[in-house]
Design an enzyme around this catalytic site. Structure first.
Site, PDB file in Angstrom:
ATOM      1  N   ARG A 198       0.847  -1.200   0.000  1.00  0.00           N
ATOM      2  CA  ARG A 198       0.000   0.000   0.000  1.00  0.00           C
ATOM      3  C   ARG A 198       0.873   1.236   0.000  1.00  0.00           C
ATOM      4  O   ARG A 198       2.019   1.206   0.404  1.00  0.00           O
ATOM      5  CB  ARG A 198      -0.900   0.013   1.248  1.00  0.00           C
ATOM      6  CG  ARG A 198      -2.051  -0.955   1.172  1.00  0.00           C
ATOM      7  CD  ARG A 198      -2.942  -0.815   2.381  1.00  0.00           C
ATOM      8  NE  ARG A 198      -3.566   0.499   2.443  1.00  0.00           N
ATOM      9  CZ  ARG A 198      -3.444   1.347   3.461  1.00  0.00           C
ATOM     10  NH1 ARG A 198      -2.733   1.031   4.515  1.00  0.00           N
ATOM     11  NH2 ARG A 198      -4.045   2.515   3.430  1.00  0.00           N
ATOM     12  N   LYS A 252       2.820  -7.182  12.156  1.00  0.00           N
ATOM     13  CA  LYS A 252       2.244  -7.403  10.827  1.00  0.00           C
ATOM     14  C   LYS A 252       2.518  -8.830  10.323  1.00  0.00           C
ATOM     15  O   LYS A 252       3.654  -9.269  10.220  1.00  0.00           O
ATOM     16  CB  LYS A 252       2.793  -6.374   9.834  1.00  0.00           C
ATOM     17  CG  LYS A 252       2.062  -6.425   8.514  1.00  0.00           C
ATOM     18  CD  LYS A 252       1.900  -5.068   7.902  1.00  0.00           C
ATOM     19  CE  LYS A 252       1.332  -5.180   6.500  1.00  0.00           C
ATOM     20  NZ  LYS A 252       0.971  -3.912   5.905  1.00  0.00           N
ATOM     21  N   ARG A 270      -1.560   6.368  18.943  1.00  0.00           N
ATOM     22  CA  ARG A 270      -0.748   7.297  19.718  1.00  0.00           C
ATOM     23  C   ARG A 270      -0.520   6.731  21.101  1.00  0.00           C
ATOM     24  O   ARG A 270      -1.453   6.211  21.729  1.00  0.00           O
ATOM     25  CB  ARG A 270      -1.472   8.634  19.862  1.00  0.00           C
ATOM     26  CG  ARG A 270      -0.848   9.691  19.012  1.00  0.00           C
ATOM     27  CD  ARG A 270      -1.554  11.011  19.119  1.00  0.00           C
ATOM     28  NE  ARG A 270      -2.977  10.961  19.130  1.00  0.00           N
ATOM     29  CZ  ARG A 270      -3.728  11.679  19.983  1.00  0.00           C
ATOM     30  NH1 ARG A 270      -3.160  12.433  20.894  1.00  0.00           N
ATOM     31  NH2 ARG A 270      -5.041  11.617  19.930  1.00  0.00           N
TER      32      ARG A 270
HETATM   33  C1  BTN Z   1       0.311  -3.822   2.280  1.00  0.00           C
HETATM   34  O1  BTN Z   1       1.110  -2.921   2.027  1.00  0.00           O
HETATM   35  O2  BTN Z   1      -0.001  -4.088   3.431  1.00  0.00           O
HETATM   36  C2  BTN Z   1      -0.301  -4.617   1.149  1.00  0.00           C
HETATM   37  C3  BTN Z   1       0.644  -5.697   0.669  1.00  0.00           C
HETATM   38  C4  BTN Z   1       0.082  -6.584  -0.420  1.00  0.00           C
HETATM   39  C5  BTN Z   1       1.130  -7.548  -0.916  1.00  0.00           C
HETATM   40  C6  BTN Z   1       0.583  -8.555  -1.878  1.00  0.00           C
HETATM   41  S1  BTN Z   1       1.738  -9.857  -2.230  1.00  0.00           S
HETATM   42  C7  BTN Z   1       0.718 -10.431  -3.501  1.00  0.00           C
HETATM   43  C8  BTN Z   1       0.178  -9.221  -4.212  1.00  0.00           C
HETATM   44  N1  BTN Z   1       1.091  -8.781  -5.240  1.00  0.00           N
HETATM   45  C9  BTN Z   1       1.606  -7.587  -4.971  1.00  0.00           C
HETATM   46  O3  BTN Z   1       2.430  -6.992  -5.689  1.00  0.00           O
HETATM   47  N2  BTN Z   1       1.110  -7.115  -3.824  1.00  0.00           N
HETATM   48  C10 BTN Z   1       0.159  -8.042  -3.239  1.00  0.00           C
END
Ligand code: BTN
Length: 320
Positions: A119, A184, A317
């Site tokens: 993201r 995470k 926070r």
């Molecule tokens: C995030 O940033 O939390 C979202 C991550 C999403 C990763 C997955 S891996 C499979 C799919 N292909 C990608 O390039 N991104 C998603």
């Protein structure tokens, strides 16, 4: 022979001599050595033991399309499945296929992503064979505005799967971080296209940490499923289980929308009742998490008024 053929032999974590590998592939020992050298780029550590041979530091359980298909057939799922050794991004792979897409869903899995997308333009760390890099292209007969809650629904589907595997202490951080003990464990990236009034195509990308190498360069606290469950998780079963959970959730979402998931989501919501900072880039807001609205936006109480946020980077926070 390519380096992926070599990895299939080395995946057992046993010692293999250069001479045996060269004979097996009918190439020179130098050719074997060159491929071994290139494994580093994939995030694999291969030990060279003097006069004995090569061994992967950690054995790998590789993705196997026929095993996944068998499990899908057993549970009555019908999807087109693509399993790749290497791709820039499984989301990008499916986004390029949207126009050829039939009504049947397509799932793309890869052992390694050279440009995994996270993201907010971040990179998704994707070492070879370690985790699940999963994308599903699915058609929804609803309007684009109704699609807003989809990322929350996908989060719920992922958590249902994790719980069915015995993983407790899991939660969701809006919009769709999957957490284990506040660290995470996975992320979700959804790309939607289509007509305003529907139908829409969604590429639902999910990254789940399964056996992340301890030295992975990740800029936040993380965990993986093997640690959470104290076992070696079978990625083929994980992929098949994910497809089944998503299909169930997509069916309910298409008929009833996000409202059918809101109660479950709020029980998993790690931001509820917490003091938050919402970073919108140019502006920052502070307030208390109050769950999510029916369109999927985050509700935050600021000076006694509950306001919806449809984007932003949210942090909890620490109140002194
Ligand atoms: C995030 O940033 O939390 C979202 C991550 C999403 C990763 C997955 S891996 C499979 C799919 N292909 C990608 O390039 N991104 C998603």
């Amino acid at each position: 022979m390519n380096r992926f053929d070599l990895i299939r032999i080395l995946a057992d974590g046993e010692l293999h001599s250069g001479a045996d590998l060269a004979e097996h592939f009918q190439v020179s020992r130098t050719a074997v050595w060159k491929h071994i050298e290139s494994l580093d780029e994939l995030g694999l550590v291969c030990e060279r033991i003097q006069s004995q041979g090569y061994r992967l530091e950690r054995p790998l359980g590789l993705l196997d399309p026929s095993t996944i298909q068998q499990q899908l057939e057993a549970s009555g799922e019908d999807v087109d499945l693509v399993v790749l050794n290497e791709v820039d991004s499984t989301n990008r792979f499916l986004s390029d296929r949207i126009r050829q897409h039939s009504s049947k869903s397509t799932v793309c899995l890869a052992e390694y992503q050279t440009g995994g997308r996270g993201r907010r333009g971040k990179q998704w760390v994707s070492p070879f064979g370690a985790n699940l890099y999963f994308s599903m292209l699915h058609r929804f007969d609803i309007s684009t505005s109704q699609m807003l809650g989809l990322s929350l629904v996908v989060g719920v589907a992922v958590i249902r799967l994790l719980r069915s595997m015995g993983c407790s202490d899991v939660g969701l951080k809006w919009p769709n971080d999957v957490l284990y003990k506040q660290k995470k464990l996975g992320g979700i990236l959804i790309e939607v296209s289509g007509e305003t009034g529907g139908p829409c195509q969604a590429v639902v990308g999910i990254g789940l940490n399964v056996d992340m190498p301890p030295n992975a360069e990740i800029d936040q606290a993380w965990s993986d499923l093997n640690a959470a469950l104290d076992t070696v998780v079978d990625r083929n079963a994980l992929a098949a289980g994910l497809i089944a959970e998503l299909n169930i959730a997509f069916g309910v979402f298409s008929q009833h929308g996000l409202a059918a998931f809101r109660d479950e989501w709020s029980q998993l919501d790690v931001l509820n009742g917490q003091e938050l900072t919402i970073d919108m880039g140019t502006q920052k807001f502070m307030g208390c998490g109050r769950g999510v609205a029916n369109d999927g936006s985050l509700l935050v109480e600021i000076d006694g008024v509950v306001k919806p946020f449809s984007s932003g980077d949210v942090t909890v926070r620490r109140v002194m």
